[in-house]
Design an enzyme around this catalytic site. Structure first.
Site, PDB file in Angstrom:
ATOM      1  N   SER A   1       0.838  -1.200   0.000  1.00  0.00           N
ATOM      2  CA  SER A   1       0.000   0.000   0.000  1.00  0.00           C
ATOM      3  C   SER A   1       0.874   1.251   0.000  1.00  0.00           C
ATOM      4  O   SER A   1       2.007   1.234   0.502  1.00  0.00           O
ATOM      5  CB  SER A   1      -0.927   0.006   1.223  1.00  0.00           C
ATOM      6  OG  SER A   1      -0.174  -0.056   2.421  1.00  0.00           O
ATOM      7  N   ASN A   2       0.353   2.321  -0.580  1.00  0.00           N
ATOM      8  CA  ASN A   2       1.073   3.590  -0.681  1.00  0.00           C
ATOM      9  C   ASN A   2       2.414   3.444  -1.393  1.00  0.00           C
ATOM     10  O   ASN A   2       3.354   4.198  -1.118  1.00  0.00           O
ATOM     11  CB  ASN A   2       1.281   4.199   0.716  1.00  0.00           C
ATOM     12  CG  ASN A   2      -0.016   4.454   1.435  1.00  0.00           C
ATOM     13  OD1 ASN A   2      -0.966   4.975   0.848  1.00  0.00           O
ATOM     14  ND2 ASN A   2      -0.086   4.058   2.701  1.00  0.00           N
ATOM     15  N   ARG A   3       2.495   2.444  -2.279  1.00  0.00           N
ATOM     16  CA  ARG A   3       3.705   2.150  -3.042  1.00  0.00           C
ATOM     17  C   ARG A   3       4.901   1.805  -2.145  1.00  0.00           C
ATOM     18  O   ARG A   3       6.057   1.914  -2.561  1.00  0.00           O
ATOM     19  CB  ARG A   3       4.048   3.292  -4.003  1.00  0.00           C
ATOM     20  CG  ARG A   3       2.927   3.600  -4.996  1.00  0.00           C
ATOM     21  CD  ARG A   3       3.382   4.458  -6.141  1.00  0.00           C
ATOM     22  NE  ARG A   3       4.387   3.802  -6.971  1.00  0.00           N
ATOM     23  CZ  ARG A   3       4.108   2.904  -7.916  1.00  0.00           C
ATOM     24  NH1 ARG A   3       2.848   2.507  -8.122  1.00  0.00           N
ATOM     25  NH2 ARG A   3       5.075   2.379  -8.644  1.00  0.00           N
ATOM     26  N   LEU A   4       4.608   1.387  -0.921  1.00  0.00           N
ATOM     27  CA  LEU A   4       5.660   0.910  -0.031  1.00  0.00           C
ATOM     28  C   LEU A   4       5.755  -0.607  -0.213  1.00  0.00           C
ATOM     29  O   LEU A   4       5.319  -1.392   0.634  1.00  0.00           O
ATOM     30  CB  LEU A   4       5.362   1.287   1.422  1.00  0.00           C
ATOM     31  CG  LEU A   4       5.359   2.794   1.707  1.00  0.00           C
ATOM     32  CD1 LEU A   4       5.036   3.057   3.168  1.00  0.00           C
ATOM     33  CD2 LEU A   4       6.705   3.410   1.333  1.00  0.00           C
ATOM     34  N   HIS A   5       6.321  -1.009  -1.338  1.00  0.00           N
ATOM     35  CA  HIS A   5       6.379  -2.412  -1.706  1.00  0.00           C
ATOM     36  C   HIS A   5       7.345  -3.175  -0.803  1.00  0.00           C
ATOM     37  O   HIS A   5       8.285  -2.607  -0.236  1.00  0.00           O
ATOM     38  CB  HIS A   5       6.819  -2.551  -3.168  1.00  0.00           C
ATOM     39  CG  HIS A   5       6.074  -1.653  -4.099  1.00  0.00           C
ATOM     40  ND1 HIS A   5       4.694  -1.658  -4.193  1.00  0.00           N
ATOM     41  CD2 HIS A   5       6.512  -0.696  -4.968  1.00  0.00           C
ATOM     42  CE1 HIS A   5       4.319  -0.762  -5.099  1.00  0.00           C
ATOM     43  NE2 HIS A   5       5.402  -0.158  -5.565  1.00  0.00           N
TER      44      HIS A   5
END
Length: 207
Positions: free
Chosen positions: A182-186
């Site tokens: 989520s939130n591009r916090l891969h």
């Protein structure tokens, strides 16, 4: 999902075997996409240092590496004979996952290649003889004519494996698992092979 397998903070990452994780992820993707889940981008480098990439199909995971088959006279075959280092990437978008691998490539045993070639559909066997992979041809018609000639030549009996058609095994020194967050916090976990005992070290990477 992968967070329960390798990305949980309570997990000792170095106790995990990355090719085993890869196998589980691949099985997940196969249940949804069938054999197309085995498609991987394969990057090679020519003798003069020019990079190239294409899609190939993974045939199996064997002897600690990823096996695919090709014509050694093709562009990738020639690249890998000049520089046997390669990189591969699997992307399974519906799972939000990708796996990246890098390492040297070696040729499989001839008997292994013979066994796999004999298991292929007869048309694919003859096609391996008909195609001078990556070489220019005057027309599609000339390729189809060559195929018909070979069908007549191999009208009866088994089709022999062309000497230049064989399997190659990518033995990864690095395997990176990536999962959408989520939130591009891969989530990213990189395994690097240890030189001394053939084990692995693991480290988490920032997205």
């Amino acid at each position: 999902m992968a967070a329960d397998i390798i990305f949980n903070s309570s997990t000792d990452a170095e106790s995990l075997e990355p090719l085993g994780i890869f196998g589980r992820w691949l099985d997940d993707a196969k249940r949804e996409s069938g054999f197309m889940a085995t498609a991987m981008s394969l990057a090679t480098v020519s003798r003069d240092g020019t990079p190239d990439v294409r899609m190939v199909l993974l045939q199996t995971v064997s002897a600690g590496g990823l096996v695919f088959f090709t014509n050694l006279k093709s562009a990738k075959g020639q690249h890998l004979q000049a520089n046997n280092n390669a990189a591969a990437c699997f992307h399974w978008p519906s799972w939000g996952r990708q796996v990246r691998l890098r390492g040297p490539v070696e040729r499989v045993a001839d008997r292994y290649a013979d066994d796999y070639f004999s298991s292929r559909p007869r048309g694919a066997q003859i096609g391996a003889h008909a195609s001078a992979q990556s070489a220019p041809i005057p027309s599609r018609a000339s390729l189809e004519k060559r195929l018909r000639e070979l069908e007549d030549q191999f009208l009866s009996g088994p089709v022999p494996r062309p000497e230049h058609w064989t399997g190659l095994r990518l033995i990864p020194d690095e395997i990176e698992f990536w999962e959408d967050g989520s939130n591009r916090l891969h989530d990213r976990l990189l395994f690097t092979r240890k030189a001394a005992d053939d084990g692995w070290t693991a480290q988490r990477l920032s997205p």
